[in-house]
Design an enzyme around this catalytic site. Structure first.
Site, short mmCIF file in Angstrom:
data_model
loop_
_atom_site.label_atom_id
_atom_site.label_comp_id
_atom_site.label_asym_id
_atom_site.label_seq_id
_atom_site.Cartn_x
_atom_site.Cartn_y
_atom_site.Cartn_z
N THR A 11 -2.65 -5.99 11.61
CA THR A 11 -1.66 -5.71 10.57
C THR A 11 -2.12 -4.47 9.81
O THR A 11 -3.05 -3.78 10.23
CB THR A 11 -1.42 -6.97 9.70
OG1 THR A 11 -0.35 -6.69 8.81
CG2 THR A 11 -2.65 -7.38 8.92
N LYS A 27 -2.00 -0.78 12.84
CA LYS A 27 -1.03 -0.87 13.94
C LYS A 27 -0.97 0.40 14.79
O LYS A 27 -0.82 0.32 16.00
CB LYS A 27 0.37 -1.19 13.39
CG LYS A 27 0.47 -2.59 12.81
CD LYS A 27 1.86 -2.87 12.30
CE LYS A 27 1.92 -4.22 11.59
NZ LYS A 27 3.27 -4.57 11.17
N ASP A 41 7.42 -6.83 16.10
CA ASP A 41 8.22 -6.80 14.86
C ASP A 41 9.71 -6.68 15.19
O ASP A 41 10.53 -7.45 14.69
CB ASP A 41 7.83 -5.60 13.99
CG ASP A 41 6.49 -5.78 13.29
OD1 ASP A 41 5.97 -6.91 13.31
OD2 ASP A 41 5.99 -4.80 12.72
N GLY A 95 15.22 2.13 4.82
CA GLY A 95 13.78 2.24 5.02
C GLY A 95 13.46 2.96 6.32
O GLY A 95 14.28 2.96 7.25
N ALA A 96 12.27 3.58 6.35
CA ALA A 96 11.84 4.27 7.57
C ALA A 96 10.32 4.12 7.72
O ALA A 96 9.66 4.96 8.30
CB ALA A 96 12.24 5.74 7.54
N GLY A 97 9.78 3.02 7.20
CA GLY A 97 8.34 2.74 7.30
C GLY A 97 8.04 2.00 8.60
O GLY A 97 8.88 1.95 9.51
P1 ATR Z 1 6.18 -1.57 6.14
O1 ATR Z 1 5.09 -1.46 7.20
O2 ATR Z 1 6.25 -2.90 5.50
O3 ATR Z 1 7.48 -1.06 6.63
P2 ATR Z 1 5.77 0.94 4.78
O4 ATR Z 1 5.52 1.60 6.10
O5 ATR Z 1 4.87 1.27 3.64
O6 ATR Z 1 5.68 -0.63 4.92
O7 ATR Z 1 7.31 1.22 4.38
C1 ATR Z 1 7.85 0.84 3.14
C2 ATR Z 1 9.31 1.31 3.06
O8 ATR Z 1 9.85 0.94 1.78
C3 ATR Z 1 9.47 2.82 3.18
O9 ATR Z 1 10.70 3.09 3.79
C4 ATR Z 1 9.49 3.24 1.70
O10 ATR Z 1 10.12 4.46 1.44
P3 ATR Z 1 9.28 5.86 1.51
O11 ATR Z 1 9.20 6.19 2.98
O12 ATR Z 1 10.09 6.82 0.74
O13 ATR Z 1 7.93 5.56 0.91
C5 ATR Z 1 10.30 2.12 1.11
N1 ATR Z 1 10.06 2.00 -0.34
C6 ATR Z 1 8.95 1.52 -0.93
N2 ATR Z 1 9.08 1.57 -2.29
C7 ATR Z 1 10.31 2.10 -2.54
C8 ATR Z 1 11.05 2.40 -3.73
N3 ATR Z 1 10.55 2.17 -4.94
N4 ATR Z 1 12.30 2.91 -3.59
C9 ATR Z 1 12.84 3.14 -2.37
N5 ATR Z 1 12.18 2.88 -1.21
C10 ATR Z 1 10.94 2.37 -1.29
#
Ligand code: ATR
Length: 276
Positions: A69, A73, A110, A134-136
């Site tokens: 995790t 990854k 996932d 989201g794009a994380g």
């Molecule tokens: P995970 O592995 O759980 O997907 P991550 O890779 O850190 O975690 O991704 C978190 C996502 O939530 C990202 O899309 C992030 O947007 P950014 O790419 O701009 O960071 C989004 N996110 C986190 N906090 C946010 C906020 N306050 N407002 C909008 N989007 C947020």
């Protein structure tokens, strides 16, 4: 009840931090329920030590597999000997199994767990217009799985727009005919809206999408497990939308990862990477 003997097959989850992970409870429950003589333990491993731990794991011969995790990854994808075809384009994995020759095979569950979770609740994806928030890491895996299911169009909206564009480029490279757009569609276009941001874990978080997107025609999908009812889901339900909870994805992920690590899956062949 879990009964550990000398024959027990061992599994682990590596992460940093590790205290918050839910997988040990769920997977050990799965082992008991399915009569598998296995145990999964949480192991706290920092990014600095991950390569060394990964290599050392090769020498623990009753360690049949492990989960990785945050933040491992992507690095685990690079270190594995082989990657299952369904995960080869994603660039990250979350489960590894040791095959009969001692090679480490990686897979990302996932996205597959997400899609399976929707299917178990009777939701089909084929032909649908989907808005992904989201794009994380989680969003990337979900996006690949959505396109593999033959959705009609994917809209990606992310706070950091460059990450949404990078995801679009990655997706269209591997799914040439896919319709992928960056940004918000007009309200009422999307059939399915997925919250793959971390917004919703805290009560004070704003909604990840404007309220007027949440209509009775929409399926609002969450991947956050706690709280079960995020504000996104609560507002969607108040607006008459259908809702789908985060727990469905996790349940299917656990099943897929357990089957993979215990080699009960039917994966045909793997992609060779890195090592001869
Ligand atoms: P995970 O592995 O759980 O997907 P991550 O890779 O850190 O975690 O991704 C978190 C996502 O939530 C990202 O899309 C992030 O947007 P950014 O790419 O701009 O960071 C989004 N996110 C986190 N906090 C946010 C906020 N306050 N407002 C909008 N989007 C947020």
């Amino acid at each position: 009840m879990l009964h550990i003997t000398g024959d027990t097959r061992v599994f682990a989850i590596f992460g940093d931090p590790i205290r918050q992970v839910k997988t040990p409870e769920l997977l050990n429950h799965y082992f008991v329920e399915h009569g598998i003589n296995g145990v999964l333990v949480p192991l706290h491993v920092s990014a600095d030590n991950f390569d060394e731990v990964f290599e050392a794991a090769r020498g623990i011969e009753n360690l049949d597999g492990f989960i990785v995790t945050v933040p491992h990854k992507k690095r685990a994808f690079e270190l594995c000997d082989e990657i299952i075809p369904a995960s080869a384009n994603i660039g990250a994995i979350n489960a590894i199994r040791r095959n009969g020759e001692g090679r480490f095979i990686g897979g990302m569950f996932d996205g597959l767990g997400f899609v399976q979770g929707l299917k178990t609740q009777g939701h089909q994806l084929s032909g649908k217009k989907v808005l992904l928030l989201g794009a994380g890491g989680a969003a990337i895996a979900i996006a690949h799985a959505l396109l593999a299911e033959g959705i009609d169009c994917l809209f990606i909206h992310n706070r950091t727009k460059a990450k949404a564009h990078a995801l679009k480029a990655q997706l269209t490279e591997h799914h040439e005919s896919a319709r992928v757009e960056v940004g918000m569609p007009e309200p009422k276009i999307a059939d399915i809206i997925i919250n793959a941001t971390s917004l919703g874990m805290h009560d004070s978080d704003p909604l990840p999408v404007a309220e007027d997107f949440l209509t009775p025609a929409v399926l609002a999908v969450e991947i956050i497990m706690r709280p079960a009812m995020t504000r996104f889901l609560t507002v969607a339900e108040q607006k008459g939308a259908h809702i789908h909870l985060g727990k469905h994805m996790l349940k299917e992920q656990v099943r897929l990862m357990a089957d993979f690590m215990c080699a009960k899956d039917t994966q045909e062949g793997t992609c060779q990477l890195n090592r001869p």
